[in-house]
Design a protein around this motif. Sequence first.
Motif, PDB file in Angstrom:
ATOM      1  N   ALA A 151      -5.632 -14.855   6.338  1.00  0.00           N
ATOM      2  CA  ALA A 151      -4.953 -15.332   5.131  1.00  0.00           C
ATOM      3  C   ALA A 151      -4.379 -14.201   4.292  1.00  0.00           C
ATOM      4  CB  ALA A 151      -5.921 -16.163   4.284  1.00  0.00           C
ATOM      5  N   THR A 152      -5.041 -13.043   4.278  1.00  0.00           N
ATOM      6  CA  THR A 152      -4.649 -11.967   3.360  1.00  0.00           C
ATOM      7  C   THR A 152      -4.194 -10.695   4.053  1.00  0.00           C
ATOM      8  OG1 THR A 152      -6.878 -11.036   3.245  1.00  0.00           O
ATOM      9  CG2 THR A 152      -6.350 -12.829   1.706  1.00  0.00           C
ATOM     10  N   GLY A 153      -4.539 -10.514   5.322  1.00  0.00           N
ATOM     11  CA  GLY A 153      -4.256  -9.267   6.013  1.00  0.00           C
ATOM     12  C   GLY A 153      -5.253  -8.166   5.732  1.00  0.00           C
ATOM     13  N   ARG A 154      -6.196  -8.399   4.841  1.00  0.00           N
ATOM     14  CA  ARG A 154      -7.141  -7.362   4.430  1.00  0.00           C
ATOM     15  C   ARG A 154      -8.041  -6.941   5.580  1.00  0.00           C
ATOM     16  NH1 ARG A 154      -9.847  -5.618  -0.224  1.00  0.00           N
ATOM     17  NH2 ARG A 154      -8.695  -7.087  -1.532  1.00  0.00           N
ATOM     18  N   ILE A 155      -8.274  -5.638   5.689  1.00  0.00           N
ATOM     19  CA  ILE A 155      -9.261  -5.100   6.614  1.00  0.00           C
ATOM     20  C   ILE A 155      -9.887  -3.859   5.984  1.00  0.00           C
ATOM     21  CG2 ILE A 155      -7.636  -3.678   7.946  1.00  0.00           C
ATOM     22  CD1 ILE A 155      -9.299  -4.610  10.454  1.00  0.00           C
ATOM     23  N   ARG A 156     -11.191  -3.790   5.999  1.00  0.00           N
ATOM     24  CA  ARG A 156     -11.893  -2.711   5.305  1.00  0.00           C
ATOM     25  C   ARG A 156     -11.698  -1.370   5.992  1.00  0.00           C
ATOM     26  NH1 ARG A 156     -17.242  -0.921   5.658  1.00  0.00           N
ATOM     27  NH2 ARG A 156     -17.866  -2.690   6.953  1.00  0.00           N
ATOM     28  N   GLN A 157     -11.634  -1.369   7.321  1.00  0.00           N
ATOM     29  CA  GLN A 157     -11.424  -0.148   8.087  1.00  0.00           C
ATOM     30  C   GLN A 157     -10.321  -0.409   9.098  1.00  0.00           C
ATOM     31  OE1 GLN A 157     -15.252   0.240   9.911  1.00  0.00           O
ATOM     32  NE2 GLN A 157     -16.257   1.014   8.085  1.00  0.00           N
ATOM     33  N   PHE A 158      -9.272   0.423   9.090  1.00  0.00           N
ATOM     34  CA  PHE A 158      -8.186   0.246  10.043  1.00  0.00           C
ATOM     35  C   PHE A 158      -8.638   0.745  11.420  1.00  0.00           C
ATOM     36  CE2 PHE A 158      -6.007   0.428   5.969  1.00  0.00           C
ATOM     37  CZ  PHE A 158      -5.140  -0.652   6.071  1.00  0.00           C
ATOM     38  N   PRO A 159      -8.608  -0.109  12.442  1.00  0.00           N
ATOM     39  CA  PRO A 159      -9.022   0.316  13.779  1.00  0.00           C
ATOM     40  C   PRO A 159      -8.003   1.257  14.404  1.00  0.00           C
ATOM     41  CG  PRO A 159      -8.191  -1.925  13.859  1.00  0.00           C
ATOM     42  CD  PRO A 159      -8.222  -1.525  12.411  1.00  0.00           C
ATOM     43  N   SER A 160      -8.407   1.888  15.521  1.00  0.00           N
ATOM     44  CA  SER A 160      -7.592   2.959  16.095  1.00  0.00           C
ATOM     45  C   SER A 160      -6.221   2.485  16.562  1.00  0.00           C
ATOM     46  CB  SER A 160      -8.337   3.628  17.249  1.00  0.00           C
ATOM     47  OG  SER A 160      -8.709   2.677  18.231  1.00  0.00           O
ATOM     48  N   LEU A 161      -6.100   1.227  17.017  1.00  0.00           N
ATOM     49  CA  LEU A 161      -4.783   0.755  17.452  1.00  0.00           C
ATOM     50  C   LEU A 161      -3.776   0.791  16.308  1.00  0.00           C
ATOM     51  CD1 LEU A 161      -3.064  -0.524  19.764  1.00  0.00           C
ATOM     52  CD2 LEU A 161      -3.675  -2.744  18.778  1.00  0.00           C
ATOM     53  N   ARG A 204      10.287  -5.093  10.757  1.00  0.00           N
ATOM     54  CA  ARG A 204      10.254  -6.278   9.885  1.00  0.00           C
ATOM     55  C   ARG A 204      10.151  -5.881   8.421  1.00  0.00           C
ATOM     56  NH1 ARG A 204       9.477 -11.124  12.068  1.00  0.00           N
ATOM     57  NH2 ARG A 204       8.383 -11.886  10.235  1.00  0.00           N
ATOM     58  N   ALA A 205       9.653  -4.664   8.141  1.00  0.00           N
ATOM     59  CA  ALA A 205       9.641  -4.157   6.772  1.00  0.00           C
ATOM     60  C   ALA A 205      10.912  -3.347   6.556  1.00  0.00           C
ATOM     61  CB  ALA A 205       8.411  -3.285   6.535  1.00  0.00           C
ATOM     62  N   TYR A 263      -0.415  -5.495   3.604  1.00  0.00           N
ATOM     63  CA  TYR A 263      -1.697  -4.953   3.169  1.00  0.00           C
ATOM     64  C   TYR A 263      -1.775  -3.453   3.489  1.00  0.00           C
ATOM     65  CZ  TYR A 263      -6.628  -4.126   2.495  1.00  0.00           C
ATOM     66  OH  TYR A 263      -7.822  -3.613   2.051  1.00  0.00           O
ATOM     67  N   GLY A 264      -1.271  -3.050   4.667  1.00  0.00           N
ATOM     68  CA  GLY A 264      -1.266  -1.633   5.008  1.00  0.00           C
ATOM     69  C   GLY A 264      -0.433  -0.813   4.039  1.00  0.00           C
ATOM     70  N   VAL A 265       0.698  -1.352   3.589  1.00  0.00           N
ATOM     71  CA  VAL A 265       1.543  -0.666   2.609  1.00  0.00           C
ATOM     72  C   VAL A 265       0.825  -0.593   1.262  1.00  0.00           C
ATOM     73  CG1 VAL A 265       3.700  -0.808   1.302  1.00  0.00           C
ATOM     74  CG2 VAL A 265       3.695  -1.282   3.771  1.00  0.00           C
ATOM     75  N   GLU A 266       0.222  -1.716   0.866  1.00  0.00           N
ATOM     76  CA  GLU A 266      -0.490  -1.774  -0.416  1.00  0.00           C
ATOM     77  C   GLU A 266      -1.615  -0.735  -0.479  1.00  0.00           C
ATOM     78  OE1 GLU A 266      -3.773  -4.744  -2.380  1.00  0.00           O
ATOM     79  OE2 GLU A 266      -2.100  -5.676  -1.312  1.00  0.00           O
ATOM     80  N   ARG A 267      -2.324  -0.580   0.633  1.00  0.00           N
ATOM     81  CA  ARG A 267      -3.435   0.379   0.677  1.00  0.00           C
ATOM     82  C   ARG A 267      -2.962   1.818   0.824  1.00  0.00           C
ATOM     83  NH1 ARG A 267      -8.520  -0.985   2.820  1.00  0.00           N
ATOM     84  NH2 ARG A 267      -8.757   1.270   3.019  1.00  0.00           N
ATOM     85  N   GLY A 268      -1.679   2.043   1.114  1.00  0.00           N
ATOM     86  CA  GLY A 268      -1.187   3.384   1.334  1.00  0.00           C
ATOM     87  C   GLY A 268      -1.404   3.872   2.748  1.00  0.00           C
ATOM     88  N   TYR A 269      -1.868   2.990   3.624  1.00  0.00           N
ATOM     89  CA  TYR A 269      -2.028   3.384   5.021  1.00  0.00           C
ATOM     90  C   TYR A 269      -0.679   3.504   5.704  1.00  0.00           C
ATOM     91  CZ  TYR A 269      -3.672   3.204   9.882  1.00  0.00           C
ATOM     92  OH  TYR A 269      -3.898   3.475  11.192  1.00  0.00           O
ATOM     93  N   LEU A 270       0.259   2.628   5.304  1.00  0.00           N
ATOM     94  CA  LEU A 270       1.639   2.684   5.785  1.00  0.00           C
ATOM     95  C   LEU A 270       2.539   3.204   4.661  1.00  0.00           C
ATOM     96  CD1 LEU A 270       1.820  -0.742   7.681  1.00  0.00           C
ATOM     97  CD2 LEU A 270       1.447   1.539   8.665  1.00  0.00           C
ATOM     98  N   PRO A 271       3.702   3.744   5.007  1.00  0.00           N
ATOM     99  CA  PRO A 271       4.590   4.319   3.996  1.00  0.00           C
ATOM    100  C   PRO A 271       5.002   3.293   2.940  1.00  0.00           C
ATOM    101  CG  PRO A 271       5.278   5.018   6.186  1.00  0.00           C
ATOM    102  CD  PRO A 271       4.233   3.955   6.390  1.00  0.00           C
ATOM    103  N   GLN A 272       5.082   3.767   1.710  1.00  0.00           N
ATOM    104  CA  GLN A 272       5.541   2.955   0.591  1.00  0.00           C
ATOM    105  C   GLN A 272       7.072   2.924   0.563  1.00  0.00           C
ATOM    106  OE1 GLN A 272       3.414   1.566  -1.799  1.00  0.00           O
ATOM    107  NE2 GLN A 272       1.587   2.305  -0.741  1.00  0.00           N
ATOM    108  N   PRO A 273       7.668   1.870   0.015  1.00  0.00           N
ATOM    109  CA  PRO A 273       9.127   1.881  -0.187  1.00  0.00           C
ATOM    110  C   PRO A 273       9.532   3.045  -1.079  1.00  0.00           C
ATOM    111  CG  PRO A 273       8.221  -0.325  -0.550  1.00  0.00           C
ATOM    112  CD  PRO A 273       7.056   0.606  -0.456  1.00  0.00           C
ATOM    113  N   VAL A 298      -1.191   3.554  16.184  1.00  0.00           N
ATOM    114  CA  VAL A 298       0.046   3.447  16.967  1.00  0.00           C
ATOM    115  C   VAL A 298       1.158   2.906  16.071  1.00  0.00           C
ATOM    116  CG1 VAL A 298       1.135   2.307  18.923  1.00  0.00           C
ATOM    117  CG2 VAL A 298      -1.229   3.126  19.116  1.00  0.00           C
ATOM    118  N   PHE A 299       0.856   1.837  15.353  1.00  0.00           N
ATOM    119  CA  PHE A 299       1.819   1.239  14.428  1.00  0.00           C
ATOM    120  C   PHE A 299       2.186   2.248  13.335  1.00  0.00           C
ATOM    121  CE2 PHE A 299       3.396  -1.489  11.113  1.00  0.00           C
ATOM    122  CZ  PHE A 299       3.992  -2.545  11.776  1.00  0.00           C
ATOM    123  N   ARG A 300       1.185   2.962  12.843  1.00  0.00           N
ATOM    124  CA  ARG A 300       1.412   3.913  11.752  1.00  0.00           C
ATOM    125  C   ARG A 300       2.337   5.045  12.188  1.00  0.00           C
ATOM    126  NH1 ARG A 300      -3.313   7.499   8.833  1.00  0.00           N
ATOM    127  NH2 ARG A 300      -2.391   7.602   6.743  1.00  0.00           N
TER     128      ARG A 300
END
Length: 333
Positions: free
Chosen positions: A171-181, A250-251, A322-332, A184-186
């Motif tokens: 429902a939210t995309g939230r994950i406490r720890q990003f797994p190693s896969l 998609r982003a 969620y990855g963008v919000e957490r700063g795991y993925l690049p921000q706009p 690859v996306f990052r």
Amino acid sequence: MLTILVTGAAGLIGGEVCARLAKRGHRMIGMVRRTPDIRGNDGAPVNGVTVVAGDVRQPLMGLEPAAFDLVIHCAASLEFDAPQEELSAVNVEGTRNAMDFAKAAEAGFLHVSTAYVCGQRDGPIAEGPVPEGTRFTNRYEASKAAGERVIEEGGTAFAIARPSIVLGDSATGRIRQFPSLCNVFRLMARGKVTRFPAAGTASLDLVPIDHVAASIVALAERFDAAAGGHYHLVAADPLPAAELAHGVARAAHLPDPVVVRPADYDPAALSPAERLLAGRMLATFGPYFTRSPRFDDTRLREVTGLSCPATDNAWLDRLIAYGVERGYLPQPA
């Protein structure tokens, strides 16, 4: 009310399972090795769990057997390329030690494995023991399959839960720890990897953590019915492997990696930096981008009544946001 010991309680799955079972009124004991901090997937500390220190590498995990109804074994080494000695000590002999503890405590044993004990097999994968002669992609898969054999031959009541690749909440995309896969996306999202080799028929089975945790809870509460079974905790519809790259685009603020057939992938045409990063990425995950196992979960649905929520593009968008919000993925910009 059940009395349940969860190993690996500080981990992603173990913490969320503890949170859900404690909320349902069960007496929970969470075993940790280093970190005494047990948190659910929302990041909040879990109340109502007694924390004990133990180590699966020790006989009986270094604990004194007591009266338990169930041991849920989540502790594991998850590194694909970890040394054979470490994987054997934790995922094989550690599983034996946890099972021996359950036997001494006269408890059932619910083991958390991985759907990818299927190894290099393609097509339909049944919920049953790993066939003899299965060829594995890496030492991690082989160690988890060996751990399952220890349990099957151990003479105690067991059930084996096999999650696929666990990602964020449906429902939210939230994950406490990003797994190693996720790395690859990052790498593609940061423009570090611009070409992604994936077979056109290849798929990845990505499953939301809420389905995994809810399924483990249901198997625990229905353990008498679940005993003796192997259960796939997986997506209803696997994601085409190429969508891992297309999902980046998609982003609007992220780049658009080029998907190529593995036969057309030429590392020599890449910059030295990309060649190094992509080489490491493919050494670990490359085989998963070339095949398409299809995990049957009929028995899980029969025993628990649960089906996986949709793992569609809308869910992928929530994961990215969620990855963008957490700063795991690049921000706009």
